[in-house]
Design a protein around this motif. Structure first.
Motif, mmCIF file in Angstrom:
data_model
loop_
_atom_site.group_PDB
_atom_site.id
_atom_site.type_symbol
_atom_site.label_atom_id
_atom_site.label_comp_id
_atom_site.label_asym_id
_atom_site.label_seq_id
_atom_site.Cartn_x
_atom_site.Cartn_y
_atom_site.Cartn_z
ATOM 1 N N ARG A 174 0.800 -1.223 0.000
ATOM 2 C CA ARG A 174 0.000 0.000 0.000
ATOM 3 C C ARG A 174 0.841 1.285 0.000
ATOM 4 N NH1 ARG A 174 -5.336 0.826 1.166
ATOM 5 N NH2 ARG A 174 -5.531 -1.340 1.834
ATOM 6 N N PRO A 175 1.870 1.431 0.852
ATOM 7 C CA PRO A 175 2.611 2.704 0.869
ATOM 8 C C PRO A 175 3.384 2.985 -0.429
ATOM 9 C CG PRO A 175 3.016 1.443 2.870
ATOM 10 C CD PRO A 175 2.333 0.528 1.924
ATOM 11 N N LEU A 176 3.620 1.948 -1.244
ATOM 12 C CA LEU A 176 4.412 2.121 -2.464
ATOM 13 C C LEU A 176 3.563 2.185 -3.725
ATOM 14 C CD1 LEU A 176 7.361 -0.362 -1.753
ATOM 15 C CD2 LEU A 176 7.329 2.114 -1.447
ATOM 16 N N ARG A 177 2.248 2.230 -3.587
ATOM 17 C CA ARG A 177 1.385 2.132 -4.771
ATOM 18 C C ARG A 177 1.576 3.304 -5.736
ATOM 19 N NH1 ARG A 177 -4.295 -0.307 -2.246
ATOM 20 N NH2 ARG A 177 -3.515 -2.454 -2.023
ATOM 21 N N GLY A 178 1.701 4.494 -5.220
ATOM 22 C CA GLY A 178 1.872 5.651 -6.106
ATOM 23 C C GLY A 178 3.170 5.571 -6.894
ATOM 24 N N PHE A 179 4.243 5.242 -6.169
ATOM 25 C CA PHE A 179 5.554 5.078 -6.805
ATOM 26 C C PHE A 179 5.516 3.936 -7.830
ATOM 27 C CE2 PHE A 179 9.534 2.556 -6.594
ATOM 28 C CZ PHE A 179 10.385 3.451 -7.224
ATOM 29 N N ALA A 180 4.943 2.806 -7.432
ATOM 30 C CA ALA A 180 4.892 1.639 -8.322
ATOM 31 C C ALA A 180 4.059 1.927 -9.570
ATOM 32 C CB ALA A 180 4.319 0.446 -7.570
ATOM 33 N N ALA A 181 2.977 2.663 -9.407
ATOM 34 C CA ALA A 181 2.134 2.986 -10.558
ATOM 35 C C ALA A 181 2.897 3.859 -11.559
ATOM 36 C CB ALA A 181 0.865 3.688 -10.095
ATOM 37 N N SER A 182 3.682 4.808 -11.050
ATOM 38 C CA SER A 182 4.470 5.673 -11.930
ATOM 39 C C SER A 182 5.509 4.866 -12.702
ATOM 40 C CB SER A 182 5.169 6.761 -11.109
ATOM 41 O OG SER A 182 4.227 7.574 -10.448
ATOM 42 N N VAL A 183 6.196 3.970 -11.987
ATOM 43 C CA VAL A 183 7.198 3.126 -12.634
ATOM 44 C C VAL A 183 6.546 2.220 -13.675
ATOM 45 C CG1 VAL A 183 8.832 1.241 -12.256
ATOM 46 C CG2 VAL A 183 8.778 3.178 -10.677
ATOM 47 N N LEU A 184 5.394 1.672 -13.344
ATOM 48 C CA LEU A 184 4.681 0.786 -14.269
ATOM 49 C C LEU A 184 4.317 1.526 -15.551
ATOM 50 C CD1 LEU A 184 3.243 -1.894 -14.913
ATOM 51 C CD2 LEU A 184 1.237 -0.998 -13.694
ATOM 52 N N ILE A 185 3.805 2.724 -15.422
ATOM 53 C CA ILE A 185 3.406 3.508 -16.602
ATOM 54 C C ILE A 185 4.615 3.804 -17.488
ATOM 55 C CG2 ILE A 185 2.542 5.757 -17.349
ATOM 56 C CD1 ILE A 185 0.713 5.667 -14.829
ATOM 57 N N ILE A 186 5.734 4.221 -16.858
ATOM 58 C CA ILE A 186 6.944 4.546 -17.627
ATOM 59 C C ILE A 186 7.458 3.309 -18.364
ATOM 60 C CG2 ILE A 186 9.363 5.219 -17.424
ATOM 61 C CD1 ILE A 186 8.468 6.979 -15.025
ATOM 62 N N ALA A 187 7.516 2.168 -17.656
ATOM 63 C CA ALA A 187 8.034 0.945 -18.269
ATOM 64 C C ALA A 187 7.156 0.481 -19.425
ATOM 65 C CB ALA A 187 8.150 -0.148 -17.214
#
Length: 340
Positions: free
Chosen positions: A62-75
């Motif tokens: 949960r605390p990393l969802r925003g960061f992970a979503a950004s990385v996912l979109i870029i990749a």
């Protein structure tokens, strides 16, 4: 603090992905290490997809969802953009069209010295019905043996050759390049500046052949130095020299360019990739099929061996041969038809 680090990492990842996908925009396509990375687009796509999978796993925290979503979109954007570029160039075709009376077939194969036997090369030439054969790292003696075998099979070819430092006994075979040309294309001779090295690629030789009677294409068998860190300036100089060999006129380039289409962005003229010459494989569905190293699947390798032709030729097909027969390069065979 962690949030700022996450933002910084995301920004750096976005920049790095953009450079990997399209270094030409940043004028970094001939700069170390971006030149090396962009040459293996298949691996770049695979790497970005791995990053996307890791980001999907991080979404579960949960605390990393925003960061992970950004990385996912870029990749995903990076992988998608690279995939689109790959699709426009072609992921690989395996069949050439039927040869016509006007067709010219060109085969290029860096044979890694004597890693490939003369018998194997001769059989490949016969199987493909090649009219022009560029063989970087093949000696003149091997070329002559090939020609004898071809003559006995009713497929005669003239042998031409350039060797750097012939005075050095047992010098590296990378100092030699051999070309075979069908007599049906006419008689050819190696130009003096190519033979004596006064106008040539710098570390490993190319061969410039001119038709003796003035008709028919100028044939250039290419071998550029590999873009190792210590050879980057020589590599750039080699590519510029190769591009200069295709002014307006009738020209066919073939060989080991040690460069992909991405590296050539600044070297084309009027829609050409190297001077006025246009890459055949990327216009016939094989632009992303790697020719080196043969130890990797074609889509994970670098398409650094090319056949290019001036606009008076129409590319109609290409094949990257799977069996490298001991070489670290796969052979590339293309078919050309006179335009119009």
């Amino acid at each position: 603090m962690l949030r700022l680090l996450g933002i910084l990492f995301t920004v750096l990842l976005a920049i790095a992905t953009a450079v990997l996908v399209w270094p030409q925009f940043f004028r970094l396509e001939q700069t170390y290490p971006f030149a090396q990375l962009v040459s293996v687009r298949g691996l770049v796509i695979g790497g970005l997809l791995v990053v996307a999978v890791l980001a999907l796993l991080l979404l579960l925290i949960r605390p990393l969802r925003g960061f992970a979503a950004s990385v996912l979109i870029i990749a995903l954007l990076g992988a998608g953009a690279s995939g689109i570029i790959g699709a426009t160039r072609g992921f690989g075709t395996t069949v050439l069209p039927e040869k016509t009376d006007s067709s010219v077939r060109v085969l290029t194969w860096n044979t890694a010295g004597e890693a490939v036997s003369a018998e194997t090369i001769a059989q490949e030439i016969l199987d493909q019905g090649a009219d022009i054969v560029a063989l970087p790292e093949t000696t003149e003696a091997v070329g002559e043996r090939i020609a004898i075998m071809l003559r006995e099979q009713g497929h005669p070819m003239w042998v031409h050759h350039v060797q750097f430092r012939p005075d050095v006994q047992d010098g590296p075979q990378s100092w030699q390049t051999t070309v075979l040309v069908s007599p049906e294309l006419g008689e050819y001779s190696v130009i003096q500046s190519s033979e004596d090295g006064s106008s040539n690629t710098g570390s490993v030789p190319s061969v410039v052949l001119m038709p003796i009677d003035g008709t028919g294409p100028t044939i250039v068998a290419v071998h550029a130095v590999a873009p190792r860190m210590e050879e980057m300036e020589q590599w750039k100089s080699d590519l510029e020299w190769i591009a200069d060999q295709c002014p307006q006129g009738d020209v066919i380039l073939a060989g080991d360019f040690n460069a992909t289409i991405d590296h050539m962005t600044s070297l084309g003229v009027d829609g050409g990739d190297m001077g006025y010459c246009r890459d055949v494989a990327s216009r016939t569905g094989n632009g992303l099929a790697g020719t080196w190293p043969s130890s990797l699947p074609a889509l994970a390798g670098a398409p650094i061996d090319h056949v290019m032709a001036s606009p008076n030729w129409t590319p109609t097909g290409s094949v990257v041969r799977e069996d490298a027969a001991g070489s670290d390069h796969r052979a590339l065979v293309v078919q050309l038809e006179p335009a119009g």
